[in-house]
Design a protein around this motif. Structure first.
Motif, PDB file in Angstrom:
ATOM      1  N   LEU A  82       0.822  -1.209   0.000  1.00 13.34           N
ATOM      2  CA  LEU A  82       0.000   0.000   0.000  1.00 13.34           C
ATOM      3  C   LEU A  82       0.856   1.259   0.000  1.00 13.34           C
ATOM      4  CD1 LEU A  82      -2.846  -1.118   2.424  1.00 13.34           C
ATOM      5  CD2 LEU A  82      -2.887  -1.031  -0.074  1.00 13.34           C
ATOM      6  N   ARG A  83       1.998   1.188   0.676  1.00 17.67           N
ATOM      7  CA  ARG A  83       2.906   2.343   0.632  1.00 17.67           C
ATOM      8  C   ARG A  83       3.385   2.581  -0.793  1.00 17.67           C
ATOM      9  NH1 ARG A  83       7.879   3.859   0.108  1.00 17.67           N
ATOM     10  NH2 ARG A  83       8.621   1.727  -0.298  1.00 17.67           N
ATOM     11  N   LEU A  84       3.731   1.506  -1.478  1.00 16.67           N
ATOM     12  CA  LEU A  84       4.192   1.636  -2.858  1.00 16.67           C
ATOM     13  C   LEU A  84       3.070   2.105  -3.774  1.00 16.67           C
ATOM     14  CD1 LEU A  84       6.396  -1.585  -3.139  1.00 16.67           C
ATOM     15  CD2 LEU A  84       7.212   0.787  -3.169  1.00 16.67           C
ATOM     16  N   TYR A  85       1.841   1.651  -3.503  1.00 17.55           N
ATOM     17  CA  TYR A  85       0.736   2.103  -4.339  1.00 17.55           C
ATOM     18  C   TYR A  85       0.499   3.596  -4.155  1.00 17.55           C
ATOM     19  CZ  TYR A  85      -3.646   2.794  -6.612  1.00 17.55           C
ATOM     20  OH  TYR A  85      -4.603   3.291  -7.448  1.00 17.55           O
ATOM     21  N   HIS A  86       0.491   4.057  -2.917  1.00 15.41           N
ATOM     22  CA  HIS A  86       0.341   5.491  -2.672  1.00 15.41           C
ATOM     23  C   HIS A  86       1.492   6.272  -3.292  1.00 15.41           C
ATOM     24  CE1 HIS A  86      -2.248   4.525   1.137  1.00 15.41           C
ATOM     25  NE2 HIS A  86      -2.914   4.351   0.000  1.00 15.41           N
ATOM     26  N   SER A 106       3.009   5.472  -5.979  1.00 15.63           N
ATOM     27  CA  SER A 106       2.770   5.542  -7.433  1.00 15.63           C
ATOM     28  C   SER A 106       1.807   6.673  -7.763  1.00 15.63           C
ATOM     29  CB  SER A 106       2.240   4.202  -7.951  1.00 15.63           C
ATOM     30  OG  SER A 106       0.879   3.997  -7.587  1.00 15.63           O
ATOM     31  N   MET A 107       0.858   6.958  -6.867  1.00 15.88           N
ATOM     32  CA  MET A 107      -0.024   8.102  -7.060  1.00 15.88           C
ATOM     33  C   MET A 107       0.778   9.397  -7.010  1.00 15.88           C
ATOM     34  SD  MET A 107      -3.267   6.969  -4.655  1.00 15.88           S
ATOM     35  CE  MET A 107      -4.243   8.403  -5.113  1.00 15.88           C
ATOM     36  N   GLU A 108       1.719   9.469  -6.065  1.00 11.15           N
ATOM     37  CA  GLU A 108       2.554  10.663  -5.941  1.00 11.15           C
ATOM     38  C   GLU A 108       3.465  10.830  -7.153  1.00 11.15           C
ATOM     39  OE1 GLU A 108       2.599  13.050  -3.491  1.00 11.15           O
ATOM     40  OE2 GLU A 108       0.759  12.086  -2.798  1.00 11.15           O
ATOM     41  N   ALA A 109       3.970   9.698  -7.694  1.00  9.52           N
ATOM     42  CA  ALA A 109       4.829   9.776  -8.872  1.00  9.52           C
ATOM     43  C   ALA A 109       4.060  10.295 -10.075  1.00  9.52           C
ATOM     44  CB  ALA A 109       5.425   8.400  -9.164  1.00  9.52           C
ATOM     45  N   ARG A 110       2.798   9.923 -10.169  1.00  7.41           N
ATOM     46  CA  ARG A 110       1.957  10.402 -11.261  1.00  7.41           C
ATOM     47  C   ARG A 110       1.647  11.878 -11.108  1.00  7.41           C
ATOM     48  NH1 ARG A 110      -3.198  10.894 -10.677  1.00  7.41           N
ATOM     49  NH2 ARG A 110      -3.367   9.245  -9.123  1.00  7.41           N
ATOM     50  N   LEU A 111       1.347  12.297  -9.861  1.00 10.53           N
ATOM     51  CA  LEU A 111       0.969  13.683  -9.604  1.00 10.53           C
ATOM     52  C   LEU A 111       1.260  13.993  -8.139  1.00 10.53           C
ATOM     53  CD1 LEU A 111      -0.371  16.130 -11.030  1.00 10.53           C
ATOM     54  CD2 LEU A 111      -2.537  15.344 -10.067  1.00 10.53           C
ATOM     55  N   PRO A 112       2.267  14.806  -7.853  1.00 10.05           N
ATOM     56  CA  PRO A 112       2.610  15.099  -6.459  1.00 10.05           C
ATOM     57  C   PRO A 112       1.395  15.613  -5.672  1.00 10.05           C
ATOM     58  CG  PRO A 112       4.327  15.918  -7.917  1.00 10.05           C
ATOM     59  CD  PRO A 112       3.197  15.456  -8.799  1.00 10.05           C
ATOM     60  N   GLY A 113       1.190  15.041  -4.497  1.00 10.36           N
ATOM     61  CA  GLY A 113       0.076  15.437  -3.645  1.00 10.36           C
ATOM     62  C   GLY A 113      -1.192  14.641  -3.858  1.00 10.36           C
TER      63      GLY A 113
END
Length: 310
Positions: free
Chosen positions: A198-202, A204-211
């Motif tokens: 779950l940390r890695l999934y979150h 990946s969201m940050e890598a796509r768009l910070p925040g």
């Protein structure tokens, strides 16, 4: 946890999610909207813009829950034209079930007549970024902007001001189911793998768009900047748990889809990630057995634009 439509889910997912969202949406924020919208429109027809409208479930909800009680115009936008094409079919089925009259004068324009309101519909395939770049009239065009479970896909500091500029003075922004960083599956998975997944999934969201993984709290600050008044805020968590050793059809579909999204994203970013397949299989089996519970933290917010907003 995510706006799953970015992963290409079809109308079945979006339709299943409606019942989940119906339970999750914060009723205090909703009731504040119901009180504020008539004050905002006065005697004018309500002029509404929705971004990321999907298959039209929010429009159906506004009617079913009694927000629209007079004439209105509704511009439903989405960056995926396929979603809006499906919206015509979904809304036609819903209108027939509810006894409403829905007619179309073309692919992008329609008229919905209910017992309380008459709504002119316009569908437009356009991104939020394009909408934000449009030059709004000096006093804006829309009494209400709706963004449901979509703002985690948008560069908020860059795009949100342009969207808010589309509002009339005292216009309202209703931003719902904004993910805010917490995902939980129960029962607890043995070992520490799930926390890392779950940390890695979150991440990946940050890598796509910070925040993106904390969209809710970011909006809580952004909607209190000069020129804006935050009228209401509250949690809209997705909480699913088995009842009578199982789930509704929509709940089971929703849970399988969420897990598949996490698995797919992690497998793409971390192809050699140890234990992912076993974890996914276990969680899917728990859904089938009716033993899995799930929580994702979200926030709903309602803000008013002041005339001083640039």
């Amino acid at each position: 946890m995510m706006n799953a439509t970015e992963e290409g889910f079809d109308s079945c997912y979006l339709a299943a999610k409606k019942s989940i969202d119906d339970r999750a949406l914060n009723r205090y924020v909703w009731e504040t909207l119901c009180q504020a919208l008539p004050q905002t429109t006065g005697i004018e027809p309500a002029n509404i813009l929705e971004i990321g409208a999907g298959i039209g479930t929010m429009l159906a909800r506004l009617v079913d829950w009694g927000l629209l009680t007079g004439p209105a115009t509704y511009l439903a936008t989405d960056c995926e034209g396929s979603h809006l094409r499906l919206a015509r079919r979904h809304l036609a089925t819903w209108a027939n079930q509810q006894g409403h009259a829905l007619s179309w004068s073309g692919k992008e324009r329609g008229r919905l007549r209910t017992g309380q309101s008459e709504i002119s519909l316009v569908f437009e395939t356009v991104s939020a970024e394009e909408l934000a770049r449009r030059t709004a009239p000096q006093e804006g065009a829309f009494h209400l902007l709706i963004a449901h479970a979509v703002l985690d896909l948008i560069d908020l500091p860059a795009v949100l001001p342009g969207l808010l500029a589309q509002l009339t003075p005292s216009g309202l922004a209703y931003c719902t189911c904004n993910f805010d960083g917490t995902t939980l599956f129960l029962p607890e998975y043995p070992g520490g793998e799930e926390q890392e997944f779950l940390r890695l999934y979150h991440a990946s969201m940050e890598a796509r768009l910070p925040g993106a993984s904390h969209t809710g709290r970011r909006l809580l600050s952004l909607l209190q900047r000069p020129g804006l008044e935050l009228l209401a805020a509250g949690s809209s968590d997705w909480v699913l748990h088995p009842r009578n050793s199982g789930y509704t059809k929509d709940e089971a579909f929703f849970l399988h889809a969420l897990l598949a999204t996490v698995e797919r994203q992690l497998a793409k970013n971390q192809p050699a990630l140890s234990g992912l397949t076993a974890w996914g299989n276990t969680r899917h089996q728990q859904i089938e057995a009716g033993t899995l519970s799930f929580l994702a933290s979200n926030l709903d917010l309602l803000a008013r634009r002041h005339p001083s907003l640039p």
